[in-house]
Scaffold this motif. Structure first.
Motif, PDB file in Angstrom:
ATOM      1  N   TYR A 128       0.526  -1.074   0.081  1.00 15.64           N
ATOM      2  CA  TYR A 128      -0.069   0.182   0.051  1.00 15.64           C
ATOM      3  C   TYR A 128       0.687   1.568   0.070  1.00 15.64           C
ATOM      4  O   TYR A 128       2.393   1.073   0.407  1.00 15.64           O
ATOM      5  N   GLN A 147       1.518   6.106   1.086  1.00 17.78           N
ATOM      6  CA  GLN A 147       0.103   6.722   1.382  1.00 17.78           C
ATOM      7  C   GLN A 147       1.144   8.027   0.924  1.00 17.78           C
ATOM      8  O   GLN A 147       2.094   8.156   1.463  1.00 17.78           O
ATOM      9  N   VAL A 175      -4.595   5.925   2.368  1.00 12.91           N
ATOM     10  CA  VAL A 175      -3.800   5.001   2.236  1.00 12.91           C
ATOM     11  C   VAL A 175      -4.046   4.115   1.052  1.00 12.91           C
ATOM     12  O   VAL A 175      -5.372   3.896   1.019  1.00 12.91           O
TER      13      VAL A 175
END
Lengths: 115, 114
Positions: free
Chosen positions: B35, B37, B43
């Motif tokens: 992931y 961000q 995110v």
């Protein structure tokens, strides 16, 4: 498609006061629901999750959340916060589909607890 | 308690350079995720990986990105030619077969592309 909204980017609160962090979601399918916490310089830690059954779920550190299907909400609550609860809190959903297990996150709420 | 670890914690690179971000999953976990961000944003899911192949990827995960388990323990994310907009915090996550709803996250790698 799914989306998660955390309306409050920051929530300041005094120690020992109650707190509620709001989370609303949008989805065309049923979802699993999660709250994660991120302490400074650490990874995301699972606080609690709703998969099925009782709509009130209890997590670590005295937090709880209630799933409200009609309002598509999953607000996080704690009756009395501590300084150590200062952190970033993320609400997330995962579609109940066989072919995906990705998490979809909100933008996060920074909880700041003051003495 | 076992943890997911990531290296490096911070990486600064020039635009156009290749970077490799590394993750060491919890030992009995077989499902892996990346992931990211971007500062001030959500995110976002990039990719999931199981049984040595990609299970799912997002539209962000274009040809500039790749993942692999080079030695059966590390799980890596490679960005071939970094762009300014790749600057972000990158999180690795894993879960085990018996608890597919709980993803365990690493502390992240903060990537800055200049």
């Amino acid at each position: 498609a799914q989306s998660v909204t955390q309306l409050d980017s920051q929530v300041p609160v005094f120690e020992e006061a109650p707190v509620e962090l709001r989370c609303n979601y949008s989805s065309s399918v049923s979802v699993y629901l999660f709250w994660y916490v991120q302490y400074p310089n650490q990874g995301l830690q699972l606080l609690l999750k709703y998969l099925s059954g009782s709509t009130l779920v209890k997590g670590i550190n005295g937090f709880e959340a209630e799933f409200n299907k009609s309002q598509t909400s999953f607000h996080l609550r704690k009756p009395s916060v501590h300084i150590s609860d200062t952190a970033e809190y993320f609400c997330a959903v995962r579609p109940r589909l066989y072919n995906t297990d990705k998490l979809i996150f909100g933008t996060g709420t920074r909880l700041q607890v003051f003495p | 308690e076992p943890e997911v670890t990531q290296t490096p914690s911070h990486q600064v690179t020039q635009m156009g350079q290749e970077v490799i971000l590394r993750c060491v999953p919890i030992s009995n976990h077989l499902y892996f995720y990346w992931y990211r961000q971007i500062l001030g944003q959500k995110v976002e899911f990039l990719v999931s990986f199981y049984n040595n192949e990609i299970s799912e990827k997002s539209e962000i995960f274009d040809d500039q990105f790749s993942v692999e388990r080079p030695d059966g323990s590390n799980f890596t994310l490679k960005i071939r030619s970094t762009k300014l907009e790749d600057s972000a915090m990158y999180f690795c996550a894993t879960h085990k077969l018996s608890d597919q709803e709980t993803q365990y996250f690493g502390p992240g790698t903060r990537l800055l592309v200049l």
